[in-house]
Every structure is written in structure tokens, then in C-alpha cells.
Motif scaffolding. Structure first.
Motif, PDB file in Angstrom:
ATOM      1  N   TYR A   1       5.376 -10.557   0.727  1.00  0.00           N
ATOM      2  CA  TYR A   1       6.134 -10.387   1.965  1.00  0.00           C
ATOM      3  C   TYR A   1       5.155 -10.357   3.132  1.00  0.00           C
ATOM      4  O   TYR A   1       4.052  -9.821   3.014  1.00  0.00           O
ATOM      5  CB  TYR A   1       6.932  -9.084   1.952  1.00  0.00           C
TER       6      TYR A   1
ATOM      7  N   LEU B   1       4.407  -6.303   0.209  1.00  0.00           N
ATOM      8  CA  LEU B   1       3.530  -6.381   1.379  1.00  0.00           C
ATOM      9  C   LEU B   1       2.064  -6.314   0.963  1.00  0.00           C
ATOM     10  O   LEU B   1       1.218  -7.037   1.491  1.00  0.00           O
ATOM     11  CB  LEU B   1       3.826  -5.235   2.345  1.00  0.00           C
TER      12      LEU B   1
ATOM     13  N   SER C   1       1.616  -7.618   6.140  1.00  0.00           N
ATOM     14  CA  SER C   1       0.620  -7.769   5.087  1.00  0.00           C
ATOM     15  C   SER C   1      -0.770  -7.637   5.695  1.00  0.00           C
ATOM     16  O   SER C   1      -0.935  -7.644   6.922  1.00  0.00           O
ATOM     17  CB  SER C   1       0.784  -9.139   4.424  1.00  0.00           C
TER      18      SER C   1
ATOM     19  N   ILE D   1      -2.037  -2.783   3.757  1.00  0.00           N
ATOM     20  CA  ILE D   1      -1.032  -3.318   4.677  1.00  0.00           C
ATOM     21  C   ILE D   1      -1.425  -2.941   6.108  1.00  0.00           C
ATOM     22  O   ILE D   1      -2.309  -2.116   6.313  1.00  0.00           O
ATOM     23  CB  ILE D   1       0.383  -2.817   4.331  1.00  0.00           C
TER      24      ILE D   1
ATOM     25  N   THR E   1       7.757  -6.143   7.385  1.00  0.00           N
ATOM     26  CA  THR E   1       8.945  -5.310   7.288  1.00  0.00           C
ATOM     27  C   THR E   1       8.993  -4.445   8.542  1.00  0.00           C
ATOM     28  O   THR E   1       7.956  -4.175   9.152  1.00  0.00           O
ATOM     29  CB  THR E   1       8.959  -4.451   6.008  1.00  0.00           C
TER      30      THR E   1
END
Length: 298
Positions: free
Chosen positions: A89, A84, A238, A112, A92
Motif C-alpha cells: 500500500y 504499508l 510507505s 512507514i 492510508t
């Protein structure tokens, strides 16, 4: 003239290539139909965290239906945070705060994006079979032999494991019991075997988890408050998630799911179904809960 024109032509070619390169870099596949969000979403899922698997599969189905292309990527906790933070990614959906993942937020929190909590009823637990002769962690040490002198844990790096080692065991004098760590799957296997056989067992567990609807178990009281904090389950993206996916970000920021609703999804996926192709199971659950699901993106 020819000598002078050569670098000018070359410069013009370079400029055109540079412009073409910029165009290629900025050209992004979007969802379309009035939605300018980027189309491709990488959703990271913690290995063995079933509540995260459930909501991730749900949101994959929701976003795919809206025109996104969602890829689920399974990984352990630390690599998810790292991914992240680097943008490998995008999203999540199973970050536990304030305690379980607090240390990770100290490391990665500035890199993040917190998209908000979707559940505020979660907690870490120590559970035993429902007919166990004790009701409290304060009774466990003097009855350790009735449980094979063993506490069955999950992954060694889990926040629940650290809480058990650092707070539960020393607070209740359980150093004489063997605390085994392996995996969530292994813990559930031992829990099932013990309850099927009518034997006593102690496991580290958490709510929400489908095990509470599938096995005859109860939580041990925690008079010292070693696990007393109720946790919130958050979605994180992110650093640029909200810029790349503004519409999806607004949906996820407004996402809420209570334990009762989550348990019905987990039961459909992990109890009533014995397989790993969750798409048709989730599709049926969405159909059965259409009003709720439609409200998530309204």
C-alpha cells in the motif's frame, strides 16, 4: 576466431538483455504535464472507519482529477500497517495517535512515513441516548439495568475496544455489564434501533462520526479521564512515498480538515445517501466546497 567470438556474442547479448531489463525496471508511468510523480497510487482504507472512508474518497477524487490513478483498497487495521510497511500500500489517511494506534506504531513506525495530522480534534467516547437518565460514566454501574446491562462495542481488535476493556470498565466498576463486540455496522444498527424505539443504550463511539448528526445521543462524562486524550488523525505513507509521489506528498502533508467540514462530507455520504457509489456524492460535495478543495492542492 569462431570459438572466441561465440562467448563474446553471447556476452553482448546478455549485456543488452540486462540493460533492457534495467530500463524496464526503471521505466515508471508518471502523471505527466510537468508532474513527475508516479501515476498509480494504492490508498488503503480501514473497514468500517467512516471518517477514513470519507477523506479517502475525497482524495481519490482530487488526485484522479490531477491525473493520478488511485485505487482504494479496504482492509482491517493490522493488514493496512503490514501492507504499508512492505510497500503493498502507498498511503492510508486514518491513523489515530497517540493512543488508538500507538501499539502499531511501535511495531511498524520505522518502516512507514508520517505525512502529518489533518485533524487534531478527535477523541474516543462512550455515548448514550440523549434523554438517558445519566450524564456520567460514574453513574453507569448503579443504573446498568436501565441499559439492559450491556455496553455495545465495535470490532474486537479496535483501540477503542481495548481502551474500554482495560480502562473504562475497571475504572468505573462496570464488570457486571456485558461488553459485546462485533462490528461498527452492528453497533450503529443497535444504536439506531434503540433511539428509534426511545430506549436506553450505551455504545462505544468516537468523534468525528456522522452518528452525532444522525441520532439523538450524548457523550457520558469521564471524570476518571479514561478516554480523555484528544487524538490526532494522521496520514501515513510507505517508506518511499515521498520519493515516489513528491508533489502528492506535499499536498497531503498540508491537508487540514476541521470537524465541521468533515461532518458535512460524512453527512452527504452516509446520512443523506443510501448507497456505496460515493463518486458522484463526493463530486457534488467538491463542487459545493470548491474553494476549500482547490486550496488543498494550491
Amino acid at each position: 576466431m569462431k570459438i572466441r567470438s561465440t562467448p563474446l556474442i553471447a556476452l553482448g547479448a546478455v549485456s543488452l538483455l540486462a540493460l533492457a531489463g534495467c530500463a524496464a525496471e526503471t521505466e515508471v508511468d508518471t502523471v505527466g504535464n510537468g508532474n513527475d510523480d508516479q501515476k498509480n497510487v494504492t490508498l488503503a482504507v480501514f473497514n468500517g472507519w467512516d471518517e477514513g472512508v470519507a477523506v479517502s474518497e475525497l482524495w481519490k477524487a482530487i488526485l484522479d482529477e490531477k491525473g493520478y490513478n488511485v485505487e482504494l483498497e479496504y482492509a482491517d487495521v493490522a493488514p493496512v500497517y503490514e501492507g504499508l510497511s512492505t510497500g503493498d500500500y502507498d498511503l492510508t489517511m486514518d491513523i489515530w495517535l497517540p493512543d488508538t494506534h500507538g501499539e502499531y506504531l511501535k511495531t511498524y513506525g520505522d518502516e512507514i512515513t508520517d505525512l502529518g495530522a489533518w485533524n487534531n480534534e478527535s477523541k474516543l467516547t462512550i455515548a448514550v441516548n440523549a434523554d438517558a437518565p445519566i450524564d456520567s460514566l460514574a453513574e453507569l454501574a448503579e443504573n446498568a439495568d436501565l441499559f439492559g446491562n450491556q455496553i455495545v462495542g465495535i470490532e474486537a481488535g479496535a483501540g477503542l475496544t481495548a481502551a474500554t476493556q482495560d480502562r473504562v470498565i475497571p475504572s468505573y466498576g462496570l464488570e457486571g455489564m456485558e461488553f459485546t463486540t462485533s462490528s461498527t455496522a452492528a453497533m450503529l444498527t443497535e444504536l439506531k434501533a434503540a433511539t428509534d424505539a426511545g430506549e436506553n443504550v450505551v455504545v462505544t463511539l468516537w468523534e468525528p462520526h456522522w452518528a452525532y448528526g444522525s441520532f439523538p445521543i450524548k457523550n457520558l462524562e469521564d471524570p476518571e479521564g479514561t478516554l480523555e486524550s484528544v487524538e490526532s488523525l494522521h496520514s501515513f505513507g510507505s517508506a518511499d512515498f515521498s520519493e515516489k509521489f513528491p508533489k502528492a506528498s506535499s499536498w497531503i502533508e498540508g491537508f487540514e480538515m476541521d470537524l465541521e467540514t468533515l461532518y458535512t462530507l460524512e453527512e452527504a455520504m452516509f446520512v443523506d445517501y443510501d448507497g456505496s457509489d460515493y463518486a458522484p456524492i463526493v463530486a457534488q460535495w467538491i463542487e459545493d466546497n470548491q474553494e476549500y478543495v482547490d486550496g488543498l492542492t494550491s
